[in-house]
Scaffold this motif. Sequence first.
Motif, short mmCIF file in Angstrom:
data_model
loop_
_atom_site.label_atom_id
_atom_site.label_comp_id
_atom_site.label_asym_id
_atom_site.label_seq_id
_atom_site.Cartn_x
_atom_site.Cartn_y
_atom_site.Cartn_z
N LYS A 147 -81.31 155.19 -16.91
CA LYS A 147 -81.26 156.28 -15.92
C LYS A 147 -80.60 157.53 -16.48
N ASN A 148 -80.17 157.45 -17.75
CA ASN A 148 -79.50 158.56 -18.43
C ASN A 148 -78.20 158.96 -17.73
N ASN A 149 -77.49 157.97 -17.18
CA ASN A 149 -76.21 158.22 -16.51
C ASN A 149 -75.07 157.77 -17.41
N LEU A 150 -74.09 158.65 -17.59
CA LEU A 150 -72.90 158.30 -18.36
C LEU A 150 -71.94 157.49 -17.48
N PRO A 151 -71.01 156.75 -18.09
CA PRO A 151 -70.06 155.97 -17.29
C PRO A 151 -69.04 156.88 -16.62
N GLU A 152 -68.29 156.32 -15.68
CA GLU A 152 -67.18 157.06 -15.09
C GLU A 152 -66.15 157.37 -16.19
N LYS A 153 -65.56 158.54 -16.09
CA LYS A 153 -64.70 159.04 -17.16
C LYS A 153 -63.34 158.32 -17.17
N ILE A 154 -62.73 158.31 -18.34
CA ILE A 154 -61.40 157.72 -18.52
C ILE A 154 -60.59 158.63 -19.43
N VAL A 155 -59.32 158.85 -19.09
CA VAL A 155 -58.41 159.56 -19.98
C VAL A 155 -57.17 158.70 -20.19
N ILE A 156 -56.59 158.79 -21.38
CA ILE A 156 -55.38 158.04 -21.73
C ILE A 156 -54.35 159.01 -22.27
N SER A 157 -53.11 158.85 -21.84
CA SER A 157 -52.04 159.73 -22.34
C SER A 157 -51.98 159.64 -23.86
N LYS A 158 -51.79 160.78 -24.51
CA LYS A 158 -51.84 160.83 -25.97
C LYS A 158 -50.62 160.19 -26.61
N GLY A 159 -49.45 160.65 -26.22
CA GLY A 159 -48.23 160.11 -26.82
C GLY A 159 -47.68 158.95 -26.03
N ASP A 160 -46.64 158.31 -26.57
CA ASP A 160 -45.97 157.23 -25.86
C ASP A 160 -45.01 157.80 -24.82
N ILE A 161 -44.94 157.16 -23.68
CA ILE A 161 -44.04 157.57 -22.60
C ILE A 161 -42.84 156.65 -22.62
N LYS A 162 -41.67 157.19 -23.00
CA LYS A 162 -40.46 156.38 -23.14
C LYS A 162 -39.63 156.50 -21.86
N LEU A 163 -39.51 155.38 -21.16
CA LEU A 163 -38.81 155.34 -19.89
C LEU A 163 -37.47 154.63 -20.06
N LYS A 164 -36.36 155.32 -19.73
CA LYS A 164 -35.03 154.75 -19.84
C LYS A 164 -34.58 154.22 -18.48
N ALA A 165 -33.55 153.39 -18.51
CA ALA A 165 -32.99 152.83 -17.27
C ALA A 165 -32.47 153.95 -16.39
N ASN A 166 -32.76 153.85 -15.08
CA ASN A 166 -32.27 154.79 -14.06
C ASN A 166 -32.73 156.23 -14.32
N PHE A 167 -33.91 156.35 -14.96
CA PHE A 167 -34.48 157.68 -15.21
C PHE A 167 -35.74 157.86 -14.36
N GLU A 168 -36.01 159.10 -13.97
CA GLU A 168 -37.25 159.44 -13.28
C GLU A 168 -38.04 160.42 -14.15
N LEU A 169 -39.25 160.02 -14.51
CA LEU A 169 -40.15 160.90 -15.25
C LEU A 169 -41.18 161.45 -14.27
#
Length: 532
Positions: free
Chosen positions: A504-526
């Motif tokens: 049908k010439n239909n592409l899949p639903e799009k996906i994006v992934i964060s480029k860098g690593d997300i470093k989450l520390k204790a008791n932190f809000e990103l």
Amino acid sequence: MKRIYTILSLSILISSCAQFVPPTGGPKDEEPPELVTSYPENKTLRFKEKTINLVFNELIDATAVRQELIITPSQKGIYSLKNKPYSIELKFDEDFNDSTTYTLNFRDGIKDLNEKNPAKNLKLVFSTGSEIDSLGLSGKITNLWTGLPGKEILVGIYDLNTNDTIPLLDRKPSYFTETDTSGNYIFQNIKSSSYRLLTFSDKNQNLIFDSKNELFGFHQDTLKLDSIITNLDINIYPNNTKAPKIKRSLSRQSNFSVTFDKAVKNINVEFLNPPDSLTYQKRDDELLFFNHPYTTDTTLTKIIVLDSANNILEDTLKIYFNTNIKSEPKPEVLSISNNTIKSNSIIKKPNQYILDFQFPITNIDTSKITITSDTTTQEQLSLNWIDKSQTQLQIDFNSSATREISLSIEEGAITNYKSDTNRTYQLINKLYQQDSYGSISGRYDKFKGQKIIEVLNFKNLSIIDSQLFTEEYKFPDLIPGVYKLRIIEDSNSNGQWDTGDFEKNNLPEKIVISKGDIKLKANFELNDIIIE
């Protein structure tokens, strides 16, 4: 040059009566073999023969040529290979097509005999016509789900100006190549024509897309190749659009197994000769009927099977059990598995356990199952079966634990329909403290409407948590660590990713992934995480 050909002639004389071995001793050879001469010479015109020879400046190992050599466009027939000490000979059983430019890309197929250094950029180009085609095409292949380069992925272009009526997905490409370790691909010496581009992980190396096991991608538009095209980047993704098939059925004394050719999402079972009914269980790629309640009759059954792309299989089965086995099976140890929590790991405080059993359970002594908080407090439990087969047990509770929680199941507490019973089972876990958690939140508006967001382990991209959202997302109680985020377009709001459809010439639903690593520390809000 005389010295080389003298050695070559001597080696030919002795190759039929002795095995050639690399010399020993001396300094390490770090230089790759170099091509001294070839027949035909590179960029020869009007080549009409079927034998090709290449001669090198040192002893070579050509055992990998058949695996590494790529000939474009694809050549019909087969070829024989003679590996001589300083040279190789390829003899084809079919003529090359008229007025066609051929490229033989040997990749790492030819190495020096001693240190196995591969010849670099070894290609031979010739034409059976009066000119060398000079057009080209290049780009990069990326795995849509991981964001990583597509390594060793086949890229094929299919000439539309031919009389071939076979559908593209069922035929071999006119030209093909493989991506390098960075996902890059390149075509050279291509003739001017109109093409379609497909790319897939050719696991069985037959140059034809196998939808059950191979990743797939395609360019939506026809390529009118009249100049060199660069930066044509394509995503690859799972693309199993064919309905599941039954691979085999097997009757045993205690169960009847139906195995499918791929994993399935859902199975609906209807018994066609009531009041007959049997307990059954859906596994990854299997439907298992248990001889419970016990019967010696044949049970007529209709199944409707759905895979992850909602492809449907409908079939009617005759379920029966192998009653030729006279002896009753001896009781075995009943196994208990828990796929969500590992013993002795540090976890978030749970409010339920889910236990999996291989066979249907017929009896549970609830007095022998306890959940203890902080080594002293026993919690009140609620036990419920998740599935009709009684092979998945959900244990709900409200825990007062602050440091540690344990699940204990005494020996003989659980019995299945084969009279198997369990040994002692224990699950002990330390708890993360409330002030040890972190949170991640943000917005994403490049996909319209409903979206799916997943928190991923940064190493293996396994899913830690997920949710649906339209504008904002928030994960308030994450264990400190390193993560990635994956956002999936859900354009039809069905709560899952949908693949493409080449027909049908239909592409899949799009996906994006964060480029860098997300470093989450204790008791932190990103907050306000930006995903490009």
